[in-house]
Design a protein around this motif. Structure first.
Motif, PDB file in Angstrom:
ATOM      1  N   ARG A   1      50.224  37.665  39.638  1.00  0.00           N
ATOM      2  CA  ARG A   1      50.449  38.300  38.338  1.00  0.00           C
ATOM      3  C   ARG A   1      49.132  38.571  37.620  1.00  0.00           C
ATOM      4  NH1 ARG A   1      55.914  37.813  36.250  1.00  0.00           N
ATOM      5  NH2 ARG A   1      57.265  36.937  37.864  1.00  0.00           N
ATOM      6  N   MET A   2      48.198  37.623  37.709  1.00  0.00           N
ATOM      7  CA  MET A   2      46.878  37.848  37.129  1.00  0.00           C
ATOM      8  C   MET A   2      46.148  38.965  37.866  1.00  0.00           C
ATOM      9  SD  MET A   2      44.544  37.338  34.965  1.00  0.00           S
ATOM     10  CE  MET A   2      45.286  35.983  34.063  1.00  0.00           C
ATOM     11  N   TYR A   3      46.314  39.005  39.187  1.00  0.00           N
ATOM     12  CA  TYR A   3      45.703  40.061  39.998  1.00  0.00           C
ATOM     13  C   TYR A   3      46.177  41.431  39.505  1.00  0.00           C
ATOM     14  CZ  TYR A   3      44.043  42.429  44.249  1.00  0.00           C
ATOM     15  OH  TYR A   3      43.395  43.254  45.136  1.00  0.00           O
ATOM     16  N   ASP A   4      47.483  41.556  39.261  1.00  0.00           N
ATOM     17  CA  ASP A   4      48.031  42.827  38.771  1.00  0.00           C
ATOM     18  C   ASP A   4      47.473  43.178  37.397  1.00  0.00           C
ATOM     19  OD1 ASP A   4      49.524  43.033  41.075  1.00  0.00           O
ATOM     20  OD2 ASP A   4      51.342  42.176  40.189  1.00  0.00           O
ATOM     21  N   ARG A   5      47.369  42.177  36.521  1.00  0.00           N
ATOM     22  CA  ARG A   5      46.853  42.440  35.166  1.00  0.00           C
ATOM     23  C   ARG A   5      45.413  42.940  35.216  1.00  0.00           C
ATOM     24  NH1 ARG A   5      51.398  40.713  34.969  1.00  0.00           N
ATOM     25  NH2 ARG A   5      52.485  39.743  33.200  1.00  0.00           N
ATOM     26  N   LEU A   6      44.589  42.306  36.065  1.00  0.00           N
ATOM     27  CA  LEU A   6      43.183  42.705  36.142  1.00  0.00           C
ATOM     28  C   LEU A   6      43.024  44.061  36.823  1.00  0.00           C
ATOM     29  CD1 LEU A   6      41.488  39.295  37.021  1.00  0.00           C
ATOM     30  CD2 LEU A   6      41.603  40.441  34.809  1.00  0.00           C
ATOM     31  N   GLN A   7      43.907  44.362  37.778  1.00  0.00           N
ATOM     32  CA  GLN A   7      43.893  45.700  38.371  1.00  0.00           C
ATOM     33  C   GLN A   7      44.182  46.753  37.320  1.00  0.00           C
ATOM     34  OE1 GLN A   7      46.523  45.861  41.835  1.00  0.00           O
ATOM     35  NE2 GLN A   7      44.739  46.182  43.148  1.00  0.00           N
ATOM     36  N   ASP A   8      45.124  46.459  36.448  1.00  0.00           N
ATOM     37  CA  ASP A   8      45.456  47.392  35.366  1.00  0.00           C
ATOM     38  C   ASP A   8      44.272  47.600  34.425  1.00  0.00           C
ATOM     39  OD1 ASP A   8      47.994  47.624  36.406  1.00  0.00           O
ATOM     40  OD2 ASP A   8      48.887  46.158  35.016  1.00  0.00           O
ATOM     41  N   LYS A   9      43.381  46.601  34.353  1.00  0.00           N
ATOM     42  CA  LYS A   9      42.186  46.715  33.512  1.00  0.00           C
ATOM     43  C   LYS A   9      41.080  47.516  34.207  1.00  0.00           C
ATOM     44  CE  LYS A   9      43.600  44.036  30.106  1.00  0.00           C
ATOM     45  NZ  LYS A   9      43.766  44.531  28.713  1.00  0.00           N
ATOM     46  N   GLY A  10      41.330  47.924  35.465  1.00  0.00           N
ATOM     47  CA  GLY A  10      40.356  48.722  36.194  1.00  0.00           C
ATOM     48  C   GLY A  10      39.265  47.930  36.876  1.00  0.00           C
ATOM     49  N   LEU A  11      39.451  46.616  37.047  1.00  0.00           N
ATOM     50  CA  LEU A  11      38.430  45.793  37.695  1.00  0.00           C
ATOM     51  C   LEU A  11      38.537  45.910  39.207  1.00  0.00           C
ATOM     52  CD1 LEU A  11      38.577  42.526  35.535  1.00  0.00           C
ATOM     53  CD2 LEU A  11      37.006  44.454  35.322  1.00  0.00           C
ATOM     54  N   ASP A  12      37.390  45.850  39.878  1.00  0.00           N
ATOM     55  CA  ASP A  12      37.341  45.882  41.340  1.00  0.00           C
ATOM     56  C   ASP A  12      37.468  44.447  41.848  1.00  0.00           C
ATOM     57  OD1 ASP A  12      37.056  46.652  43.939  1.00  0.00           O
ATOM     58  OD2 ASP A  12      34.881  46.897  43.848  1.00  0.00           O
ATOM     59  N   LEU A  13      38.594  44.154  42.489  1.00  0.00           N
ATOM     60  CA  LEU A  13      38.904  42.764  42.870  1.00  0.00           C
ATOM     61  C   LEU A  13      38.665  42.545  44.362  1.00  0.00           C
ATOM     62  CD1 LEU A  13      42.218  42.414  40.833  1.00  0.00           C
ATOM     63  CD2 LEU A  13      39.874  41.973  40.085  1.00  0.00           C
ATOM     64  N   GLU A  14      38.113  41.381  44.681  1.00  0.00           N
ATOM     65  CA  GLU A  14      37.741  41.054  46.051  1.00  0.00           C
ATOM     66  C   GLU A  14      38.915  40.491  46.847  1.00  0.00           C
ATOM     67  OE1 GLU A  14      34.504  40.794  48.918  1.00  0.00           O
ATOM     68  OE2 GLU A  14      34.624  41.672  46.915  1.00  0.00           O
ATOM     69  N   ALA A  15      39.672  39.550  46.245  1.00  0.00           N
ATOM     70  CA  ALA A  15      40.748  38.896  46.988  1.00  0.00           C
ATOM     71  C   ALA A  15      41.708  38.238  46.007  1.00  0.00           C
ATOM     72  CB  ALA A  15      40.184  37.846  47.948  1.00  0.00           C
ATOM     73  N   CYS A  16      42.924  37.929  46.513  1.00  0.00           N
ATOM     74  CA  CYS A  16      43.943  37.247  45.716  1.00  0.00           C
ATOM     75  C   CYS A  16      44.421  36.021  46.481  1.00  0.00           C
ATOM     76  CB  CYS A  16      45.114  38.179  45.423  1.00  0.00           C
ATOM     77  SG  CYS A  16      46.449  37.418  44.470  1.00  0.00           S
ATOM     78  N   LEU A  17      44.455  34.875  45.821  1.00  0.00           N
ATOM     79  CA  LEU A  17      44.916  33.635  46.432  1.00  0.00           C
ATOM     80  C   LEU A  17      46.141  33.123  45.688  1.00  0.00           C
ATOM     81  CD1 LEU A  17      41.517  33.560  46.382  1.00  0.00           C
ATOM     82  CD2 LEU A  17      41.980  31.619  47.861  1.00  0.00           C
ATOM     83  N   SER A  18      46.953  32.323  46.370  1.00  0.00           N
ATOM     84  CA  SER A  18      48.186  31.807  45.781  1.00  0.00           C
ATOM     85  C   SER A  18      47.900  30.619  44.869  1.00  0.00           C
ATOM     86  CB  SER A  18      49.169  31.379  46.880  1.00  0.00           C
ATOM     87  OG  SER A  18      49.529  32.481  47.683  1.00  0.00           O
ATOM     88  N   VAL A  19      48.701  30.508  43.833  1.00  0.00           N
ATOM     89  CA  VAL A  19      48.588  29.389  42.902  1.00  0.00           C
ATOM     90  C   VAL A  19      49.255  28.161  43.513  1.00  0.00           C
ATOM     91  CG1 VAL A  19      49.215  28.534  40.608  1.00  0.00           C
ATOM     92  CG2 VAL A  19      48.591  30.935  40.914  1.00  0.00           C
ATOM     93  N   PRO A  20      48.621  26.993  43.470  1.00  0.00           N
ATOM     94  CA  PRO A  20      49.255  25.772  44.004  1.00  0.00           C
ATOM     95  C   PRO A  20      50.535  25.449  43.237  1.00  0.00           C
ATOM     96  CG  PRO A  20      46.914  25.424  43.569  1.00  0.00           C
ATOM     97  CD  PRO A  20      47.263  26.734  42.963  1.00  0.00           C
ATOM     98  N   SER A  21      51.515  24.908  43.943  1.00  0.00           N
ATOM     99  CA  SER A  21      52.778  24.545  43.312  1.00  0.00           C
ATOM    100  C   SER A  21      52.829  23.064  42.941  1.00  0.00           C
ATOM    101  CB  SER A  21      53.948  24.867  44.248  1.00  0.00           C
ATOM    102  OG  SER A  21      53.804  24.188  45.487  1.00  0.00           O
ATOM    103  N   SER A  22      51.775  22.320  43.280  1.00  0.00           N
ATOM    104  CA  SER A  22      51.731  20.893  42.975  1.00  0.00           C
ATOM    105  C   SER A  22      50.277  20.429  42.959  1.00  0.00           C
ATOM    106  CB  SER A  22      52.511  20.090  44.020  1.00  0.00           C
ATOM    107  OG  SER A  22      51.903  20.203  45.295  1.00  0.00           O
ATOM    108  N   VAL A  23      50.060  19.195  42.529  1.00  0.00           N
ATOM    109  CA  VAL A  23      48.706  18.630  42.521  1.00  0.00           C
ATOM    110  C   VAL A  23      48.135  18.586  43.934  1.00  0.00           C
ATOM    111  CG1 VAL A  23      47.364  16.548  42.031  1.00  0.00           C
ATOM    112  CG2 VAL A  23      49.126  17.283  40.430  1.00  0.00           C
ATOM    113  N   GLU A  24      49.005  18.285  44.901  1.00  0.00           N
ATOM    114  CA  GLU A  24      48.544  18.195  46.297  1.00  0.00           C
ATOM    115  C   GLU A  24      48.034  19.530  46.820  1.00  0.00           C
ATOM    116  OE1 GLU A  24      51.403  17.035  45.156  1.00  0.00           O
ATOM    117  OE2 GLU A  24      50.994  14.868  45.255  1.00  0.00           O
ATOM    118  N   GLY A  25      48.466  20.632  46.231  1.00  0.00           N
ATOM    119  CA  GLY A  25      48.047  21.946  46.699  1.00  0.00           C
ATOM    120  C   GLY A  25      46.737  22.428  46.112  1.00  0.00           C
ATOM    121  N   VAL A  26      46.173  21.680  45.156  1.00  0.00           N
ATOM    122  CA  VAL A  26      44.932  22.122  44.512  1.00  0.00           C
ATOM    123  C   VAL A  26      43.750  22.017  45.470  1.00  0.00           C
ATOM    124  CG1 VAL A  26      43.333  21.728  42.606  1.00  0.00           C
ATOM    125  CG2 VAL A  26      45.796  21.530  42.225  1.00  0.00           C
TER     126      VAL A  26
END
Length: 292
Positions: free
Chosen positions: A119-144
């Protein structure tokens, strides 16, 4: 009248089911906030250990010129933005995207932007920023930790090629007011020269003076890697705590609205039910009267 009563009954049942879902999400968000806040507190102790390592290493090798900014050096700014993958977080992504776009416009260097959260990736694309990559948000502390490992691997080649590359972290950070958050940026690299001097001047509190094992330069690079890990982990955990705080606020607001809606629906249901009973009684009385 019967169809209307049945429709109201279905709406009341649907509101009750929705209220149960909201309460569950509210409880989960409150629990998650505590987990991420505890993770940040636990990390502070490790950060102190890393700082002690820096202090010992800098006393041995002196300041680390490769890791603070050189005037005139050609730089590629690395930007990592921590956002959200899920909804029901209010303006969590929107306010951060606006803040990131505003801040990056003042950075003249070329930029490589990694984004955590679709969702953040989409928002920044709408701002016209050149984005390198998109990673998934962890769903728990263990995923950080796996996320931070992936970010370190993704950026390691750049550090090897250009140690003067600035590194900026953007995320939402819990504010002093409970349940609130605000956009925050952290400049991780180049390492602040005054910070290095402060560490170098620190007194060692152990029983003997510290020594670095192996090559001092390799030890310093290992410490910098740990410093990056701590900085990235802290940013990710604070972002996730803020995300759950935003969702908690949204769920509290939704719960209040559902309770008001339920009160109105139940009042309307009982009112129409009473009218239906009154109408049936009137028909019975009218029928009895006509028989007489």
């Amino acid at each position: 009248m019967t169809d209307s009563l049945e429709s109201l009954r279905n709406r009341v049942d649907g509101a009750n089911d929705l209220q149960a879902v909201v309460r569950t999400m509210k409880a989960m968000s409150a629990s998650n906030i505590t987990q991420y806040e505890n993770a940040v507190l636990a990390l502070n102790n490790y950060y102190e250990t890393v700082q002690q390592g820096f202090s010992a290493c800098l006393k041995d090798v002196g300041l680390a010129p490769l890791f603070f900014e050189k005037s005139g050096a050609k730089k590629t700014a690395v930007v990592i933005v921590f956002g959200s993958d899920q909804g029901l977080v209010g303006r969590f992504n929107d306010s951060l995207a606006e803040y990131v776009s505003e801040q990056l416009s003042s950075i003249s260097a070329a930029q490589k932007v990694w984004v955590v959260g679709e969702r953040m990736y989409d928002r920044l694309q709408d701002k016209g920023l050149d984005l390198e990559a998109c990673l998934s948000v962890p769903s728990s502390v263990e995923g950080v930790s796996p996320l931070i490992r992936d970010l370190l691997i993704a950026t390691e080649q750049l550090w090897d090629a250009d140690l003067q590359s600035p590194l900026y972290l953007f995320h939402q950070k819990p504010s002093e007011q409970a349940g609130q958050y605000e956009p925050f940026t952290r400049s991780v690299l180049p390492m602040d020269l005054s910070w290095q001097k402060t560490l170098q001047a620190q007194k060692w509190h152990g029983p003997s003076l510290p020594e670095t094992l192996g090559t001092s330069a390799l030890t310093l690079r290992a410490l910098i890697r740990e410093y990056l890990f701590v900085s990235l982990y802290q940013s990710a955990a604070e972002s996730l705590a803020s995300e759950n705080a935003s969702r908690l606020i949204a769920m509290q607001r939704a719960e209040k609205n559902i309770e008001e809606m339920l009160t109105n629906l139940q009042h309307e249901y009982h009112h129409q039910r009473q009218e239906s009973i009154d109408a049936e009684l009137f028909d019975v009385v009218a029928g009895y009267s006509s028989d007489d």
